[in-house]
Write a protein that holds these residues in place. Structure first.
Motif, PDB file in Angstrom:
ATOM      1  N   PHE A 271     -62.170  20.031 -33.204  1.00 50.03           N
ATOM      2  CA  PHE A 271     -62.637  20.563 -31.934  1.00 50.03           C
ATOM      3  C   PHE A 271     -61.563  21.037 -30.968  1.00 50.03           C
ATOM      4  O   PHE A 271     -61.877  21.604 -29.931  1.00 50.03           O
ATOM      5  N   GLY A 272     -60.304  20.790 -31.247  1.00 48.16           N
ATOM      6  CA  GLY A 272     -59.288  21.063 -30.226  1.00 48.16           C
ATOM      7  C   GLY A 272     -58.835  22.512 -30.190  1.00 48.16           C
ATOM      8  O   GLY A 272     -58.625  23.136 -31.219  1.00 48.16           O
ATOM      9  N   ASP A 273     -58.708  23.047 -29.000  1.00 52.35           N
ATOM     10  CA  ASP A 273     -58.013  24.316 -28.842  1.00 52.35           C
ATOM     11  C   ASP A 273     -56.587  23.950 -28.468  1.00 52.35           C
ATOM     12  O   ASP A 273     -56.348  23.369 -27.404  1.00 52.35           O
ATOM     13  N   HIS A 274     -55.650  24.295 -29.330  1.00 50.64           N
ATOM     14  CA  HIS A 274     -54.290  23.776 -29.170  1.00 50.64           C
ATOM     15  C   HIS A 274     -53.331  24.834 -28.667  1.00 50.64           C
ATOM     16  O   HIS A 274     -53.200  25.895 -29.265  1.00 50.64           O
TER      17      HIS A 274
ATOM     18  N   SER B 405     -42.984  31.661 -25.591  1.00 51.26           N
ATOM     19  CA  SER B 405     -44.221  32.233 -26.139  1.00 51.26           C
ATOM     20  C   SER B 405     -45.237  32.386 -25.019  1.00 51.26           C
ATOM     21  O   SER B 405     -45.115  31.777 -23.959  1.00 51.26           O
ATOM     22  N   ASP B 406     -46.228  33.198 -25.277  1.00 54.67           N
ATOM     23  CA  ASP B 406     -47.310  33.410 -24.320  1.00 54.67           C
ATOM     24  C   ASP B 406     -48.018  32.071 -24.059  1.00 54.67           C
ATOM     25  O   ASP B 406     -48.562  31.475 -24.986  1.00 54.67           O
ATOM     26  N   PRO B 407     -48.031  31.604 -22.804  1.00 57.18           N
ATOM     27  CA  PRO B 407     -48.651  30.300 -22.517  1.00 57.18           C
ATOM     28  C   PRO B 407     -50.137  30.294 -22.856  1.00 57.18           C
ATOM     29  O   PRO B 407     -50.717  29.221 -23.038  1.00 57.18           O
ATOM     30  N   ALA B 408     -50.737  31.460 -22.939  1.00 56.48           N
ATOM     31  CA  ALA B 408     -52.175  31.509 -23.216  1.00 56.48           C
ATOM     32  C   ALA B 408     -52.474  31.459 -24.712  1.00 56.48           C
ATOM     33  O   ALA B 408     -53.625  31.380 -25.118  1.00 56.48           O
ATOM     34  N   TYR B 409     -51.424  31.487 -25.538  1.00 54.36           N
ATOM     35  CA  TYR B 409     -51.657  31.484 -26.981  1.00 54.36           C
ATOM     36  C   TYR B 409     -52.312  30.172 -27.404  1.00 54.36           C
ATOM     37  O   TYR B 409     -51.853  29.098 -27.039  1.00 54.36           O
ATOM     38  N   VAL B 410     -53.371  30.292 -28.181  1.00 51.78           N
ATOM     39  CA  VAL B 410     -54.144  29.112 -28.578  1.00 51.78           C
ATOM     40  C   VAL B 410     -54.379  29.107 -30.081  1.00 51.78           C
ATOM     41  O   VAL B 410     -54.666  30.146 -30.664  1.00 51.78           O
ATOM     42  N   ILE B 411     -54.248  27.934 -30.694  1.00 58.20           N
ATOM     43  CA  ILE B 411     -54.642  27.763 -32.093  1.00 58.20           C
ATOM     44  C   ILE B 411     -55.997  27.080 -32.091  1.00 58.20           C
ATOM     45  O   ILE B 411     -56.141  25.985 -31.562  1.00 58.20           O
ATOM     46  N   ALA B 454     -69.726  15.747 -34.396  1.00 58.19           N
ATOM     47  CA  ALA B 454     -70.578  15.820 -33.210  1.00 58.19           C
ATOM     48  C   ALA B 454     -69.839  16.510 -32.071  1.00 58.19           C
ATOM     49  O   ALA B 454     -70.403  17.339 -31.361  1.00 58.19           O
ATOM     50  N   ALA B 455     -68.562  16.171 -31.914  1.00 62.29           N
ATOM     51  CA  ALA B 455     -67.799  16.740 -30.809  1.00 62.29           C
ATOM     52  C   ALA B 455     -67.610  18.236 -31.006  1.00 62.29           C
ATOM     53  O   ALA B 455     -67.708  19.019 -30.060  1.00 62.29           O
ATOM     54  N   PHE B 456     -67.368  18.626 -32.256  1.00 61.12           N
ATOM     55  CA  PHE B 456     -67.231  20.048 -32.537  1.00 61.12           C
ATOM     56  C   PHE B 456     -68.519  20.781 -32.166  1.00 61.12           C
ATOM     57  O   PHE B 456     -68.507  21.818 -31.495  1.00 61.12           O
ATOM     58  N   VAL B 457     -69.615  20.224 -32.604  1.00 61.12           N
ATOM     59  CA  VAL B 457     -70.905  20.875 -32.343  1.00 61.12           C
ATOM     60  C   VAL B 457     -71.182  20.897 -30.833  1.00 61.12           C
ATOM     61  O   VAL B 457     -71.589  21.911 -30.273  1.00 61.12           O
ATOM     62  N   HIS B 458     -70.886  19.766 -30.215  1.00 61.34           N
ATOM     63  CA  HIS B 458     -71.157  19.647 -28.783  1.00 61.34           C
ATOM     64  C   HIS B 458     -70.386  20.694 -27.984  1.00 61.34           C
ATOM     65  O   HIS B 458     -70.893  21.221 -27.002  1.00 61.34           O
ATOM     66  N   ARG B 459     -69.154  20.981 -28.432  1.00 63.38           N
ATOM     67  CA  ARG B 459     -68.298  21.886 -27.678  1.00 63.38           C
ATOM     68  C   ARG B 459     -68.439  23.338 -28.125  1.00 63.38           C
ATOM     69  O   ARG B 459     -67.695  24.195 -27.654  1.00 63.38           O
TER      70      ARG B 459
END
Lengths: 583, 583
Positions: A271-274, B405-411, B454-459
């Motif tokens: 679930f994490g956006d890292h 790096s771009d601070p907005a970059y997300v994995i 559950a957390a993945f689905v919830h989010r």
């Protein structure tokens, strides 16, 4: 039952300048303790970029260090991802073998695929085919450890020509193989390939029992076709651990670590956006643990999330071996009855403290482990080996044998270019390639001493010399070397050009000129308009003279070499351009 | 002057079953001795497939083992080839950092390109561009050790998205950098990049002097633009060594090893045609050593090959430090006067014997080393540092700073696919990719506990759920999971079909059916012709129910879920398909 300890090298933020060093130093000390009290194996993960969750990206280095601190405990890769994008299979084989050598045969070779997006995309590994990549690579890696020489690889995910991959491991034919499993199907797959199942699910003893039964029944069936050249019939499960004589104390010491382990795993996998280098997982864990099922304190028991309820209601798989020695003995017995072969405990998790981990290991060694070790275990393992021996032999007979390479296959040190695929990708002109070869030759002639260059020339025919040293690029290297060694004091006062009127065997002219001045000499392809001296010679002979393989006096006498112009310069050419020049 | 010892792990044939293990064990013991008598650094090569010449293919493992046996000596990679085909730069950075952690900051990071055809073609590395590959990789590797997070790599020879490469080394900004040099031009290049020159030419002190002068003058000039984030101003030369009080004894003990070293090097790099696993280099050496300049015995001195003459006529670079302590003191003085910073001795070569090596190390420590260590050396090194400090600062100011790096970059853990390049190579249909993602999700949900799923689905919003779990492939995974968990005893005596009449938000129908029998359940996409029970629900709600994120009772009451048919079966669905099924 055998016992292992498992390391991810977890390191919740914030980090100090010494945090990583201390983490590793503590872990090595813990392994010394584990070894002393009778643990069988230390398992080390390989993860990349999973900051806070796992700082264990070079498990081979850590295990090699551990090998000299603890002299009995086995060293398990748990696991090395095998898709070739992470690392070339030859490097994997070399690493496993070298660790087996420094540890005198104590390696367990756990394998897997890896599934975090951070790692797969980081290394450019295709997610959709990672199982197939594992399948291909485990065949290649085990063959590399067994075949002498390795017969080569021409697969969907890579290729390699025949090579003798050295060193070879101490354990023959290779260290025991394992594969990471997270569900029943993978455990079944492990059985069909005759390798150990490392279950990273936190599974209850009774469910584990069903998995174990299926594993051994498949392993003993005709479905089993070993991935390696030996069968490793073993099922291991991973559980969190923290021991104390007081149950509440054990939970207090272990619950946050176990919960952070679960939370940070879910962060990277679910679930994490890292944000690399920026996300603070520990802080997020503190804020969100209740919401995602890792509540620290419970207000009303019926409102508690599942994990906490299980932790309070009994020793289940989510709680693992967090409790008193007595509780853990009982838990281990249940796994033993289920037929599990090894329990691997996770103690280093979250901010679990070094001294609590050491205390737990000591307690386990003193009050739990003895009940499961000793002669009874030896007898049980001997009985198991006897029971499985026919099935194992039959399985190995179903496996494709090690391959043999073509005995005529030869690697030539100079002519070997890149394989076609790479040449296509980084395509260079033939000239650039010849220049590079010639450059290497000159480098190596220097490194290996003159003898090496001479021997190369001596053993090459004219055609080979023309191709490698006599190419445009090769001559450029040779003449550059000569001018770099130019000594103006050899011909004081002289300034002028020397024309090397070189010819290939087919008659093609390859003229080069060197303009000599009071300070430096400059070489260029082509004819000087007004040479003070002209030397006429075949390219191959020119190279032979440079390598002292052909005596210039003899060449002159037999007419293979002629001079025209200032002959006193001709006599000083060797001195002018250093010993390895032509003349 | 600093002193090192160098290991290739040479192992002439024939090999016994224990030869490789003994070789490594002896080397570790020698390093303990070297450490005790005051050597500064042990250097370990990385070579692949060069049987007999070098069995050192995992230098990191060997050095990590050495780090726990010898607590002061530095640990030098001599060298790690950097072209990415040998190993991904991230793996190199991780390895160097981890070794620096286990050794508490004792790593020297030697780099290079590698030039044997056996290795280049073995790993598919393009020879013509290997220098450019080194250039690109050294920038990437040092940035990985410095940048938090690493800002990414988009180069000619590879690419990587932003990641925080962990762990980081103890030495800041990174361990000292070196590059392997085999000729004057490479040493000059090392100076322009502000890194140490590891000269593998066997060079005379006086020639070395010219190299050293040029090195330091370039390093202090504006030509110097550092490759790393620190400058390592050092020149090291490699020499063979064997010491004994009697000169003839030293030569007797050392000459064959030094000669085999040269011969086997030339075999792989210059003149040998190598048959992997078959060529016997030791035997060929015995047969051909005279012919290529490594004669063992001389009939007439004037007929002796160059190597032997030099060995008898004086202490030259080809003879190196083979002689008495007094001779070697004098030789070391000459290199010291030439300005060389470190001499690295090769003792383990050919069949040189372990006890002779240990004796040489002890003699060197007792009778040679003290003259060059101590306060005089400290003072000289301090003077050198002071002399260079302005130039070093100026050079570092010319270097491009670490990137951000771009601070907005997300994995994102689930959505991250392979980069475009890889997708193109191992292209898969979007369906296959979704299946793989969904499979991982289910795996990880199991591993991480229900909470994670559950957390993945919830989010996730409905669109994300539809895309990942609600795709054809995702539903296949979900239904397979359900049928695998089927418990026939939940509905004894019942046989029939359940139709899951699923719909996407845009109205598209996604019907699935499960045929339930007395022993097993089979799921398939499509409509059962005669369902005993039909469940109608949106795909996203179906996933939410499966994850316990939506209460089925509430869904029924609000009409988001409807049943038609045998409602007693509806009430048992959860029991039938296990806890994590839908209902």
């Amino acid at each position: 039952m055998r016992f292992g300890i498992f390391y991810e090298h977890q390191l919740p933020r914030p980090w100090g300048p010494d945090s990583e060093r201390q983490l590793i130093a503590d872990a090595l000390e813990q392994i010394e303790v584990a070894d002393r009290v009778g643990f069988d194996c230390v398992w080390e993960v390989e993860h990349h970029f999973l900051e806070e969750y796992s700082h264990s990206s070079a498990s081979d280095v850590f295990l090699a260090a551990a090998s000299q601190r603890a002299r009995n405990i086995r060293l398990g890769f748990g696991i090395l991802p095998l898709p070739p994008g992470f690392e070339h299979p030859a490097r994997r084989a070399e690493t496993v073998a070298t660790l087996d050598l420094v540890s005198n045969g104590r390696v367990d070779f756990g394998t897997g695929e890896t599934s975090s997006g951070a790692e797969l995309a980081g290394f450019g590994v295709d997610r959709a085919t990672k199982r197939e990549q594992w399948e291909e690579a485990i065949d290649v890696v085990t063959r590399m450890m067994v075949e002498e020489p390795f017969a080569g690889w021409d697969g969907r995910f890579g290729s390699m020509p025949p090579r003798n991959v050295v060193p070879k491991p101490v354990q023959k034919p290779h260290p025991p193989l394992w594969v990471a499993c997270s569900r029943r199907e993978t455990i079944r797959m492990a059985a069909t390939r005759g390798i150990g199942a490392l279950s990273f699910s936190f599974v209850e003893p009774e469910e584990a029992g069903a998995w174990v039964d299926e594993y051994y029944s498949v392993l003993a069936s005709e479905e089993c076709v070993p991935a390696g050249f030996a069968v490793n019939p073993n099922v291991a499960v991973v559980l969190p651990m923290m021991l104390a004589h007081d149950e509440a104390e054990a939970i207090e010491r272990g619950i946050d670590g176990a919960h952070f382990f679960g939370y940070s795993l879910a962060h990277y996998y679910v679930f994490g956006d890292h944000r690399p280098g920026r996300t603070n997982i520990w802080d997020e864990f503190q804020e969100r643990r209740d919401e995602v099922g890792f509540a620290r304190h419970i207000v009303r028991p019926d409102q508690a999330p599942l994990g906490v309820r299980i932790l309070q209601e009994g020793l289940g798989s989510l709680r693992g071996a967090i409790g008193t020695p007595e509780q853990v003995r009982e838990l281990v017995s249940r796994y033993e009855q289920a037929g599990v072969d090894q329990i691997i405990f996770v103690l280093q998790a979250g901010r679990n403290r070094h001294e609590h981990i050491v205390e737990s290991l000591e307690l386990f060694g003193a009050e739990v482990l003895p009940q499961f070790a000793g002669e009874a275990r030896e007898a049980r393992e001997a009985e198991k080996a006897a029971r499985l021996s026919d099935a194992v032999a039959a399985a190995l007979a179903r496996r494709e044998p090690a391959r043999a390479s073509d005995p005529a296959y030869v690697i030539a040190p100079i002519d070997s270019g890149p394989p076609a695929a790479t040449a296509g990708r980084n395509g260079r002109s033939p000239g650039a390639r010849a220049a590079s070869l010639a450059q290497d030759l000159v480098d190596r002639a220097v490194t290996g001493g003159e003898q090496a260059f001479a021997a190369f020339v001596h053993r090459s025919d004219d055609r080979r010399l023309e191709r490698i040293v006599g190419s445009d690029a090769g001559l450029r290297v040779l003449f550059s070397g000569m001018t770099a060694r130019y000594r103006p004091d050899a011909v004081p006062g002289f300034a002028g050009s020397v024309l090397y009127d070189l010819r290939l065997a087919d008659g093609t002219a390859k003229p080069w000129s060197v303009d000599v001045g009071p300070e430096r000499a400059v070489a260029y392809a082509g004819r000087s308009p007004d040479p003070a001296l002209t030397m006429r010679v075949a390219v191959a002979d020119f190279v032979r003279i440079a390598a002292h393989d052909l005596d210039p006096g003899k060449a002159l006498m037999t007419g293979r070499l002629t001079f025209e112009g200032n002959l006193s310069i001709a006599m000083r050419l060797g001195e002018m351009f250093g010993e390895t020049s032509a003349l």
